[in-house]
Design a protein around this motif. Sequence first.
Motif, short mmCIF file in Angstrom:
data_model
loop_
_atom_site.label_atom_id
_atom_site.label_comp_id
_atom_site.label_asym_id
_atom_site.label_seq_id
_atom_site.Cartn_x
_atom_site.Cartn_y
_atom_site.Cartn_z
N UNK A 36 15.45 10.90 12.11
CA UNK A 36 15.18 12.23 11.58
C UNK A 36 13.74 12.36 11.13
N UNK A 37 13.25 13.61 10.86
CA UNK A 37 11.86 13.83 10.48
C UNK A 37 11.48 13.06 9.21
N UNK A 38 10.26 12.50 9.22
CA UNK A 38 9.78 11.72 8.09
C UNK A 38 8.36 12.12 7.68
N UNK A 39 7.96 13.35 7.95
CA UNK A 39 6.58 13.75 7.77
C UNK A 39 6.10 13.82 6.33
N UNK A 40 7.02 13.90 5.35
CA UNK A 40 6.57 14.00 3.96
C UNK A 40 6.43 12.64 3.30
N UNK A 41 6.70 11.57 4.05
CA UNK A 41 6.58 10.21 3.51
C UNK A 41 5.56 9.36 4.25
N UNK A 42 5.29 9.70 5.51
CA UNK A 42 4.47 8.85 6.35
C UNK A 42 3.20 9.58 6.74
N UNK A 43 2.13 8.80 6.94
CA UNK A 43 0.82 9.38 7.17
C UNK A 43 0.79 10.29 8.38
N UNK A 44 1.16 9.78 9.54
CA UNK A 44 1.18 10.62 10.75
C UNK A 44 2.53 11.31 10.82
N UNK A 45 2.51 12.55 11.26
CA UNK A 45 3.75 13.31 11.32
C UNK A 45 4.73 12.66 12.30
N UNK B 172 1.66 4.72 -14.03
CA UNK B 172 3.10 4.61 -13.78
C UNK B 172 3.45 4.26 -12.34
N UNK B 173 2.45 3.91 -11.52
CA UNK B 173 2.77 3.64 -10.12
C UNK B 173 1.76 2.71 -9.48
N UNK B 174 1.74 2.73 -8.14
CA UNK B 174 0.86 1.88 -7.35
C UNK B 174 0.04 2.74 -6.41
N UNK B 175 -1.27 2.53 -6.44
CA UNK B 175 -2.18 3.20 -5.53
C UNK B 175 -2.40 2.29 -4.33
N UNK B 176 -2.12 2.81 -3.13
CA UNK B 176 -2.23 2.03 -1.91
C UNK B 176 -3.24 2.67 -0.97
N UNK B 177 -4.13 1.86 -0.43
CA UNK B 177 -5.08 2.32 0.57
C UNK B 177 -4.96 1.42 1.80
N UNK B 178 -4.84 2.03 2.99
CA UNK B 178 -4.77 1.27 4.23
C UNK B 178 -5.84 1.80 5.18
N UNK B 179 -6.81 0.97 5.47
CA UNK B 179 -7.87 1.30 6.42
C UNK B 179 -7.67 0.44 7.66
N UNK B 180 -7.66 1.07 8.85
CA UNK B 180 -7.35 0.28 10.04
C UNK B 180 -8.13 0.79 11.24
N UNK B 181 -8.49 -0.14 12.11
CA UNK B 181 -9.09 0.14 13.42
C UNK B 181 -8.29 -0.60 14.47
N UNK B 182 -7.97 0.10 15.57
CA UNK B 182 -7.21 -0.53 16.63
C UNK B 182 -7.79 -0.15 17.99
N UNK C 278 -6.96 6.13 8.11
CA UNK C 278 -7.15 5.91 6.68
C UNK C 278 -6.03 6.62 5.94
N UNK C 279 -5.28 5.87 5.18
CA UNK C 279 -4.22 6.45 4.36
C UNK C 279 -4.42 6.03 2.91
N UNK C 280 -4.31 6.99 2.02
CA UNK C 280 -4.33 6.73 0.57
C UNK C 280 -3.06 7.32 -0.01
N UNK D 195 8.00 9.67 -7.31
CA UNK D 195 7.10 10.51 -6.53
C UNK D 195 6.27 9.66 -5.57
N UNK D 196 5.87 10.32 -4.47
CA UNK D 196 4.90 9.78 -3.52
C UNK D 196 3.97 10.92 -3.15
N UNK D 197 2.67 10.70 -3.22
CA UNK D 197 1.71 11.70 -2.80
C UNK D 197 0.60 10.97 -2.04
N UNK D 198 0.14 11.56 -0.94
CA UNK D 198 -0.84 10.84 -0.14
C UNK D 198 -1.68 11.74 0.74
N UNK D 199 -2.72 11.13 1.32
CA UNK D 199 -3.60 11.79 2.28
C UNK D 199 -3.78 10.85 3.47
N UNK D 200 -3.94 11.43 4.64
CA UNK D 200 -4.02 10.63 5.85
C UNK D 200 -5.06 11.22 6.79
#
Length: 821
Positions: A157-166, A336-346, A378-380, A391-396
């Motif tokens: 099912x759709x997961x666009x509000x949790x994952x960086x790419x739609x 109250x949470x964890x800040x995650x940053x993922x930078x990637x090149x492929x 780049x995902x934060x 809560x989860x909030x992010x930018x991609x």
Amino acid sequence: MPTGPPEASRSRGETSMIAYLLLLAGAAPAISTPDTPEGSGPPTAAADQDIVVTARRRNENLQDVPVAVSVVGDAQLQGTGTFNVARLGQLEPGLQFYSSNPRNSAANIRGLGAPFGLTNDGIEQGVGVYVDQVYYSRIASTTFDFLDVERVEVLRGPQGTLYGKNTTAGAINLISRPPSFDLDARAELSLGNLDYVQARGSISGPLVADRLAIRVAGSLTRRQGTIYNVATGRHVNELENSGVRGQLLWRAAPNLNLTLSGDFSYQNPECCAQIYVRTGPTQRPLNRQFDALAAAFGYAPPSLDPFDRLTDLDSELSARQKLGGVSLRAEWAIGPGTLTSITAWRFWDWRPSNDRDFTGLPITTISQNPSQQEQWTQEIRYAGTVGRLDFVVGAFGFDQSLDTQGSQVQGPAASRWLLNPGNVAPGSSGCATPTTNACNPAVLDGLTSTNTIGLDNVSLALFGQVGWRVTDRLRIQPGVRLNYDRKRGSYVAVVTNGAGSTVLTGDQRGVLAPQSYEPRFSDWNVSGDLTVSYDLAPRIMAYATYARSFKSGGINLSGLPLDANSNPILEAAAVAPERLNHYELGLKTQWFDRRLTLNLAAYRTEVHDYQATVTNGQLGVLRGYLANADLVRVQGVELELSGRPSRRLNLYLRGAFTDGRYVRFTDAPCPPELSGGTTAAAGQTPSPAGTPGGISPANCDISGQWLPGISRWSASYGGEYSIPLPGGGGGREIYLGIDGSVRTKFSSNPSRSISTDVDGYALTNLRLGYRNRGWDIMAWVRNAFDTHYFELLATQSGSTGLVVGQPGDPRTYGLTVRWQL
């Protein structure tokens, strides 16, 4: 001349065994039982039945997640020989994976995700594939062997509000074993028939105590091809894969972890052959259909039985690719949470060669599309809990560039095969008196199309989701996503004749047409979802979800269809975004001190402007392009059972009913049996299907027909029984395991055809092994009953009636030895 697919073979004993196992699993049901380290034996306490997942970007018990998600752990991956995404489909009925070669691969969930057929670079994937939280934009780049994977999560099912790419159809989440501060070493060697060799290993440990840890893993897979090419004397469709992965974990501070990862994979098999299956009727004149054309050349396939696994392809076959990348993940516990940053090149480097006429005749002597891709992501993301709110909030951000250098060359047999000699006597080849271009090999011999294709793809998004625990039982979970997509493409096809001139005749342009266009697409969209879950009783949760989702518009980068003057139809250069309305009801339950798990999900997804890869009756390089179907609907029910009736026995059953149809597609290309004739003029009545030399409709209304690639019924099942052995201080046991999958008939053509339905089939895998602490020795048989089945079927361009396919793997067997420190 057969027009229907041969029946998949299945012994009476296999059918009885399947029926018995399904009955047993239904009586003592079981979803995914937890995976335990080799030699540790089955879990003895109900608490061991908890499975922790990160599907919602935080650690949660699987049964507490109001999402249809399945988990396949390391033990099940190893026991079933599932070492890549393609084989994962045999364990997960809701996942479909199709591939005619690595580039032309598609992963669908519940029948949605990517158009069925040849890959078009200008379209998005609807199923997101993530490896350690890094998005892989090309399904081709996920055809690597699994490297040190701890578990796989499949979200439906759709997961666009949790994952960086739609991800409009779902997500496949691969989680590797992390670096360890305790010494951890693993090794595995498998040997089998067809000269099968697979070696895998990993080692992890500290470099600086409690500060710096490393993990390195590698794999090597080799296997002889399953099809013999009588023209070259070599086996093709082989396996030749290797890969390495490294991770470095730095605990920079008590609340800050940095993980640097890098991987590289190399594949160089002689692959991928699609071979003669049968012929089906078309509306091309009878002397221009496959049987008559082959007879005119004195040609016959090396075997009319595809399961003799013989071919005579005369063009080079290659599926060489290199892929890899690096990523840096930072996880900072703050507030109250964890800040995650993922930078990637492929990167992905594809160097193929194909035989696209599927015969031993020199019709198309070269067909290849070498391609190179780079992507940056780049995902934060910030995830945490405040009071009753999770809560989860992010930018991609995503940037992809792709360059392709395609070429197609016609050979001396192309003129007679592809051109129409005009009205000739029935049964005649039309070349007794060589006065037409069709009878002159020089007309098309050496005709060459050189294609330069480029893509620049940018995507930006803000996304977030909040879970509100209204009461101890009631939770409300809204999510929202803002997305921007921009695609810029270029397609230039330069066509020259055998003399090297760009001045072409009408016949030459009708086979390989010069084209030059620059498609564009850009758009903003807002999507969201809402889930409400309620605990009906302890360990019984019901949930309901509505999602409004979008899949970015696309651009055609495989050439455009032609008008009556053999010019590209520029209006077809772009396709509209898909718009989805998704509804789902689910129930997650556990019984008998959590030894029995029963989960159900029912859903309905409506897709407006569904992006389909369609084919047409034209002869040349164009084999498929993108178009929008007005409305598509997929609905179904899924069942997952897992349980451990005793300490030594565990069982599982996963089943799915899926009904996928074109609700409204009134101007679709026609199936082969209605193609190849004279196009109907206004007011003309098309001929009945399969009328040689008949009148073909300009397009067809396929509303109500099946979507391709979807079996209405599918299931996977299995179990393992272990017997403890005395002595050795405990931990010694022998075990017997069985795993199988069943699926019913599915369509293998975008417009369903009587010639390309793939019959249903059942596969059964058996294993017998011995465990003792860190050792595991296992003998195995896969496709134990040597079932004959096809992975997919396709048709030759030009409406000749030739149907080709890829036979699935025959019975294989071997021995695997594993060791863990």
